[in-house]
Design a protein around this motif. Sequence first.
Motif, PDB file in Angstrom:
ATOM      1  N   UNK A 140       0.847  -1.199   0.000  1.00 12.57           N
ATOM      2  CA  UNK A 140       0.000   0.000   0.000  1.00 12.57           C
ATOM      3  C   UNK A 140       0.881   1.247   0.000  1.00 12.57           C
ATOM      4  N   UNK A 141       1.901   1.220   0.847  1.00 14.04           N
ATOM      5  CA  UNK A 141       2.802   2.369   0.963  1.00 14.04           C
ATOM      6  C   UNK A 141       3.525   2.641  -0.355  1.00 14.04           C
ATOM      7  N   UNK A 142       3.897   1.589  -1.066  1.00 13.85           N
ATOM      8  CA  UNK A 142       4.587   1.773  -2.347  1.00 13.85           C
ATOM      9  C   UNK A 142       3.679   2.483  -3.354  1.00 13.85           C
ATOM     10  N   UNK A 143       2.431   2.046  -3.452  1.00 12.88           N
ATOM     11  CA  UNK A 143       1.482   2.687  -4.369  1.00 12.88           C
ATOM     12  C   UNK A 143       1.184   4.114  -3.895  1.00 12.88           C
ATOM     13  N   UNK A 144       1.023   4.271  -2.590  1.00 17.51           N
ATOM     14  CA  UNK A 144       0.740   5.590  -2.033  1.00 17.51           C
ATOM     15  C   UNK A 144       1.884   6.567  -2.344  1.00 17.51           C
ATOM     16  N   UNK A 145       3.131   6.144  -2.150  1.00 18.51           N
ATOM     17  CA  UNK A 145       4.273   7.007  -2.447  1.00 18.51           C
ATOM     18  C   UNK A 145       4.310   7.369  -3.927  1.00 18.51           C
ATOM     19  N   UNK A 146       4.088   6.375  -4.776  1.00 19.99           N
ATOM     20  CA  UNK A 146       4.095   6.605  -6.223  1.00 19.99           C
ATOM     21  C   UNK A 146       3.073   7.669  -6.621  1.00 19.99           C
ATOM     22  N   UNK A 147       1.876   7.557  -6.082  1.00 18.16           N
ATOM     23  CA  UNK A 147       0.805   8.495  -6.442  1.00 18.16           C
ATOM     24  C   UNK A 147       1.010   9.856  -5.777  1.00 18.16           C
ATOM     25  N   UNK A 148       1.460   9.858  -4.536  1.00 22.45           N
ATOM     26  CA  UNK A 148       1.711  11.133  -3.864  1.00 22.45           C
ATOM     27  C   UNK A 148       2.773  11.956  -4.594  1.00 22.45           C
ATOM     28  N   UNK A 149       3.797  11.285  -5.103  1.00 24.13           N
ATOM     29  CA  UNK A 149       4.827  12.003  -5.896  1.00 24.13           C
ATOM     30  C   UNK A 149       4.204  12.641  -7.127  1.00 24.13           C
ATOM     31  N   UNK A 150       3.300  11.955  -7.764  1.00 22.78           N
ATOM     32  CA  UNK A 150       2.657  12.468  -8.986  1.00 22.78           C
ATOM     33  C   UNK A 150       1.719  13.614  -8.676  1.00 22.78           C
ATOM     34  N   UNK A 151       1.076  13.571  -7.511  1.00 21.80           N
ATOM     35  CA  UNK A 151       0.117  14.612  -7.131  1.00 21.80           C
ATOM     36  C   UNK A 151       0.836  15.925  -6.826  1.00 21.80           C
ATOM     37  N   UNK A 152       1.985  15.870  -6.167  1.00 23.92           N
ATOM     38  CA  UNK A 152       2.679  17.078  -5.710  1.00 23.92           C
ATOM     39  C   UNK A 152       3.175  17.929  -6.811  1.00 23.92           C
TER      40      UNK A 152
END
Length: 182
Positions: free
Chosen positions: A170-182
């Motif tokens: 979950x954390x891996x997907x969350x980090x991936x998406x959070x980077x894209x959002x910022x």
Amino acid sequence: MIAAEFQKNLDYVSAYRASRQRFADEVLHNHDLFPELVRLCFETSDKNHPKACWILEFVCYQKLEWMKEYLDFFCSQIKNIKEESAIRPVAKICQLLIKSHYKKGEIQLSEKHLEEITETGFDWLINDTKVASKAYSIRTLYLLGKHYDWIHPELKTIITKDFPNHSASYKAVAKEVLKKIK
């Protein structure tokens, strides 16, 4: 193979990839089975409805365009899927539909379809569903957020809040998406 026989044969589908693919191949070779497969996915009182969802996912990888005439039904029914083993493949199909809608343009989703997928994606994300379903929902909502500016802030809030309480995947997907959002 007729629809009734196909429905009965779902008893013999197992979670093994080869088993799911074998039944998906039957549908791919006999398009007449597709409407029954879609119907069975949402027949939640049927013990085999998750198996139908597994097969539908495999069919959608190869023939997503077959979903075009079932989009109203599919999108209106996804919120009714409660069994975990059915949520994951349906969440993946939602992701495939959204990717196709925005990137390839093969599937044209209506505003209502987009709203239903968005609402259900957030439901799966905030409720107690398994990580794979949440991961597909996160990625789907990220894509939707490129077109609806309110989604990314909501998604970011939920992911950030839930981050410490989840698994490494979950954390891996969350980090991936959070980077894209910022």
